[in-house]
Each structure stands twice: as C-alpha cells, then as structure tokens.
Design an enzyme around this catalytic site. Structure first.
Site, short mmCIF file in Angstrom:
data_model
loop_
_atom_site.label_atom_id
_atom_site.label_comp_id
_atom_site.label_asym_id
_atom_site.label_seq_id
_atom_site.Cartn_x
_atom_site.Cartn_y
_atom_site.Cartn_z
N GLN A 39 -5.04 -118.50 1.72
CA GLN A 39 -3.80 -117.54 1.16
C GLN A 39 -2.46 -117.93 1.53
OE1 GLN A 39 -4.79 -113.68 2.44
NE2 GLN A 39 -5.25 -114.54 4.44
N TYR A 69 -0.16 -96.09 8.33
CA TYR A 69 -1.55 -96.97 7.70
C TYR A 69 -2.48 -96.96 9.01
CZ TYR A 69 -4.81 -100.10 5.60
OH TYR A 69 -5.85 -100.88 5.26
N GLY A 146 -16.52 -111.17 5.87
CA GLY A 146 -17.06 -109.81 6.28
C GLY A 146 -18.23 -109.71 5.38
N ASP A 163 -10.13 -102.95 6.64
CA ASP A 163 -8.77 -103.01 6.26
C ASP A 163 -8.57 -104.35 5.33
OD1 ASP A 163 -5.99 -103.06 6.36
OD2 ASP A 163 -5.90 -103.78 8.61
N ASP A 166 -5.57 -106.41 -1.10
CA ASP A 166 -6.02 -106.04 -2.61
C ASP A 166 -7.02 -106.75 -2.95
OD1 ASP A 166 -3.90 -103.88 -3.01
OD2 ASP A 166 -2.40 -105.45 -3.36
N TYR A 231 4.63 -99.67 1.14
CA TYR A 231 3.41 -100.06 0.25
C TYR A 231 3.80 -99.63 -1.24
CZ TYR A 231 0.29 -101.22 4.08
OH TYR A 231 -0.39 -101.63 5.02
#
Length: 296
Positions: A39, A69, A146, A163, A166, A231
């Site tokens: 990314q 958060y 994960g 965590d 999007d 956010y």
C-alpha cells in the site's frame, strides 16, 4: 475507494463511496511518502493534529486524537474478559492497540500480526508515542497475513482485536464470514473479539453484513460507537463478540475509578463510556436489529 489529494497546504481524504464529502487536515510538512509492497504509506506533520499516518489515502491515526480509537477498540473487549492473559492484535502496526493491551497486568503475551512490516518501521520512526511499546518483552511481532495466522492458531487466545483498515487491498478479507469463523476457532473458552466497525453514517450496509456474519459465529454480538474527530463522519464503530452466552458484553467487568484510569493513562474510556457506547441512535439500531431498508 479512498484517494488522497494534496491541495497546496491541505491534505484531503476523498472516498468515491462518500459522494460530496471529504476529511481535510492542514499540512505543515510531509515527512514520509512511499509505496510499500502492499500500500501507499504517507506521514505528514499537520498544523493542529500532530503527525498523521495515512494508508492508501485514508487517515489511520493522528497524534492528537488516536487515543479515542485505541482505547475503545482495546478496553471494550479486555474489560469484557474475566482474565485476559494472551491477546492477538491483527493489523495495528502503529502500535496503539498493543500499548493499551499492555496496561492490563494479567496480560502475559501480546502477538501483533501486521501484514505490512513497513507500517511498523514508519510508525516507530514518526509516531513513537504509539509504537515504542512494541519493544516490550511481552510483545511478539509476526509480519504476515492475519487470516492465515488465525487459521494456524486454534483455541490459543483470550482476546483478539482486529485493528483493520477499510475493506480494500490487504484488509479486504477481514470483512468476510470465513474470517469470523476462524476468529472464533482461535479463541480459548470465554473468549472475546473486537473489530473495527466502520461508521454508520456511510457504511451501514457493510456493518449490517458483518454483524450478520458475526451472529452466525458467536452467541453474543454487540455494536458500539465512539468519537474520533479525524475519522470519516467523526465517529467509528466497534463490533464486540463473545463465546460465552451468559456474559453481557455491554457491562464492564472491572469498574476502574478515576485514580486507576489516570494511573493507566486512559483519557477516553471509562466504565460509563463502556456502557453508553452501546446506546445506539435509532436509525442505527433499527438497521442492525430489524429487517428494514437502509436509508439515511
């Protein structure tokens, strides 16, 4: 899909799914801007929110409000488990969730499973207030996927915190039914999971789908809301699930007082916040508990 735009001295987060809406922060200096294997990663020093971590054009955290958060996604599940000893954090390479998990004396081991090693490196360099905890001897860092990790570790963790960013790119698979099935299998008896739950202002169809997946896997499923100014929409949801049908996840097990909260350096979460976070606006509650059309 999110895109970032630099407009002179402003960063603009624009998502094609949120027509006519964007989040903007003033830029003082761009500190890092590179593409990793997975990314785009950018860090900039903002004019009023400190250093800001951006992944694929989406704001992940700012030094000013990250605690809102990190505390909620961590303390909601940790304070819903009677004795969290072994904890898994999926994503969260910035270290914020791990920092909060380590505040529980019962925790003996925290495994951070982050697919993008570069996120960890960049966070250590530019956001040490979140990432310095990763050197704690109780922390094990695993750089990998994960989904694969939980598949290979069954009945091992008391609490699992996802965590996730999007559901695009490397995080897309973290919002599918099979992932929640694997999460349940990775829990010990009386286990609890908590996942980033998007914002009801823009993501209600997705939230409804994920809640539906969780209800197929867990006997107790709840949705909570908290406030994070940077956010999208200024709010963020948390999906909390447990394997013990007798446990009410909306009621914290430990009622920390102000002295204890100060000693733990907790600035947002409290027992009162824990309970009130599950009191949802009517338009959200109706969609998540009834068969209604989603209209905002």
């Amino acid at each position: 899909m999110s895109q970032s735009h630099i407009d002179r001295t402003w960063f603009r987060e624009v998502n094609t799914a949120w027509d006519g809406y964007s989040v903007s922060l003033g830029i003082e200096e761009i500190l890092y801007d590179e593409k990793s294997k997975y990314q785009d990663i950018m860090v900039f020093k903002s004019t009023s929110f400190g250093n800001v971590l951006v992944l694929d054009g989406t704001i992940q955290c700012t030094e000013r409000d990250e605690f809102t958060y990190q505390e909620m996604i961590s303390h909601l599940p940790l304070n819903s488990h009677p004795n969290p000893v072994k904890v898994l954090v999926i994503g969260g390479g910035d270290g914020g969730v791990v920092r909060e998990v380590l505040k529980y004396s019962s925790v003996e081991n925290v495994t951070l499973c982050e697919i993008d090693e570069k996120v960890i490196e960049v966070s250590k360099q530019f956001i040490p207030s979140m990432s310095s905890c990763l050197s704690d001897p109780r922390v094990t860092i695993h750089c990998g996927d994960g989904i694969s990790y939980v598949t290979e570790h069954t009945e091992e963790f008391d609490v699992i915190i996802t965590d996730a960013s999007d559901p695009v790119g490397p995080a897309e698979g973290l919002y599918e039914l099979t992932f929640y099935e694997k999460l349940k299998n990775a829990l010990r008896p009386d286990g609890v999971i908590c996942c980033q739950g998007e914002t009801p202002w823009f993501d209600l169809p997705l939230i409804k789908n994920v809640i539906g997946y969780c209800r197929q896997c867990f006997p107790t499923v709840e949705y909570a809301l908290g406030n994070t100014p940077t956010y999208t929409g200024g709010s963020i949801g948390y999906i909390l699930c447990g394997t013990n049908p007798a446990r009410d996840l909306k009621i914290p097990i430990r009622h920390f007082n102000d002295v204890e909260l100060d000693a733990m350096n907790i600035k947002y979460y409290s027992p009162e916040i824990h309970q009130s976070a599950f009191v949802l606006p009517r338009f959200v509650k109706k969609v998540l508990t009834e068969e209604v059309n989603i209209v905002i």
